[in-house]
Design a protein around this motif. Sequence first.
Motif, mmCIF file in Angstrom:
data_model
loop_
_atom_site.group_PDB
_atom_site.id
_atom_site.type_symbol
_atom_site.label_atom_id
_atom_site.label_comp_id
_atom_site.label_asym_id
_atom_site.label_seq_id
_atom_site.Cartn_x
_atom_site.Cartn_y
_atom_site.Cartn_z
ATOM 1 N N THR A 225 1.017 -1.226 -0.097
ATOM 2 C CA THR A 225 -0.026 0.169 -0.044
ATOM 3 C C THR A 225 0.738 1.262 0.099
ATOM 4 O O THR A 225 2.073 1.192 0.475
ATOM 5 N N LYS A 226 0.275 2.390 -0.496
ATOM 6 C CA LYS A 226 0.967 3.825 -0.409
ATOM 7 C C LYS A 226 1.068 4.181 0.894
ATOM 8 O O LYS A 226 0.265 4.138 1.650
ATOM 9 N N ASN A 227 2.039 4.688 1.170
ATOM 10 C CA ASN A 227 2.585 5.193 2.716
ATOM 11 C C ASN A 227 2.481 4.224 3.787
ATOM 12 O O ASN A 227 1.371 4.273 4.770
ATOM 13 N N ALA B 213 3.847 -4.376 5.939
ATOM 14 C CA ALA B 213 3.323 -3.551 4.936
ATOM 15 C C ALA B 213 4.504 -3.038 4.111
ATOM 16 O O ALA B 213 5.334 -2.415 4.689
ATOM 17 N N ILE B 214 4.487 -2.913 2.731
ATOM 18 C CA ILE B 214 5.269 -2.477 2.043
ATOM 19 C C ILE B 214 4.726 -1.639 0.963
ATOM 20 O O ILE B 214 3.528 -1.657 0.774
ATOM 21 N N SER B 215 5.545 -0.539 0.217
ATOM 22 C CA SER B 215 4.892 0.282 -0.791
ATOM 23 C C SER B 215 4.875 -0.536 -1.975
ATOM 24 O O SER B 215 5.742 -1.146 -2.179
ATOM 25 N N PRO B 216 4.109 0.160 -2.920
ATOM 26 C CA PRO B 216 4.123 -0.406 -4.337
ATOM 27 C C PRO B 216 5.438 -0.372 -4.960
ATOM 28 O O PRO B 216 6.120 -1.352 -5.688
ATOM 29 N N PRO C 36 9.219 -3.578 5.862
ATOM 30 C CA PRO C 36 9.818 -2.135 5.355
ATOM 31 C C PRO C 36 11.280 -2.213 5.244
ATOM 32 O O PRO C 36 11.962 -1.442 4.463
ATOM 33 N N ASP C 37 11.757 -2.955 6.352
ATOM 34 C CA ASP C 37 13.322 -3.010 6.285
ATOM 35 C C ASP C 37 14.081 -3.936 5.368
ATOM 36 O O ASP C 37 15.245 -4.214 5.431
ATOM 37 N N MET C 38 13.415 -4.612 4.554
ATOM 38 C CA MET C 38 14.065 -5.740 3.872
ATOM 39 C C MET C 38 14.214 -4.909 2.165
ATOM 40 O O MET C 38 13.602 -4.546 1.590
#
Length: 338
Positions: A86-88, A94-97, A315-317
């Motif tokens: 998802t965005k933001n 969860a990660i961004s596109p 997120p940190d991947m």
Amino acid sequence: MRNKKLFLLMFVFFLLIFLLSGLLYGQQLAKNNAVKMQPFPQVNTSISTSEPVEAESNVTANKETTVPRKEWYRNQVVVLSYHHVTKNPTQPFAISPEQFAEQMSFIQEQDLHPISLTEFVTFMETGNLPTANAVLLTFDDGYESYYTEAFPIMRSYGFPSVNFVIAGRVRDIAERKRENMTPPLTRQQVKELVATGMSDIGSHTYSLHGQAARNEWGETGPVTAPVYLEDLQRLEAEQEYRDRLYVDLSLSRVGLSEWLNRPVDVLSLPFGYTNAIVQETAKQAGYRYVFHSTPGVVTSKTDHFAITRYDVGVPDMDLAKLHQIFTKAKNTFEGEQS
């Protein structure tokens, strides 16, 4: 007068000779120029019993170059796990596109090959896996973002995937978008995804994706583990625990199989929690494969009810960490070959 006529005749005669000579010279000049301007040597195209004359191009043909394909490993699969794209993003899983697209680009550039769930199951059953560098892309929770964000990116690369949905949340009514709720897939979206032939659906339980008290002190844990019965002031008995698991897992498998009109016999465990009772009950409820969250490479010898995965949808991947996962898989493969 006679001399004047003779003069005119002679003038016309020499003029005709001059024009004729100019015409013949022009034709010869044009022919010579045509030979000089021709890019390839002339070839006799008339039928002949003599040896054929081959025209040689004045352009040097490029020699075909074969780029060796990179081989990380064979006869094993790296299973990657995602949740929400998802965005933001603000959630821990969860990660961004953009981050997801970067990972998909990495997979393509590194000559890694996502396979379908059917190919994965065939490998687990037979040990036959013709695809080198095989990857299985999996998603948990059945969020709508799989349909709107992740799937279009994977489809652009031709990558198949599987989504483990929480069956009790897959619905088409308005309450699926309650405030502060990550909206799940609708039934229509699921059917559209399956119809593409690039998406498979598995179970993530019917309604066991949550946490509850596990002791009298109020400490919480996944509800796929034994829970504390507040009204009875005790931990649930083993048979109560087994029955609760069996009812939920059966409801999810049967329900998904019926409305998709295909067998659904793969299960992903919420929070990756597993134990012997969970595995036994999943088998009794009709599942053939169970995924959890312990990292590791999958081989044909891996326990079908304890399939390992790498959770990379965080997120940190970054790409360096992703590269380490496949380097470890490569080292494992090379160690087995030595």
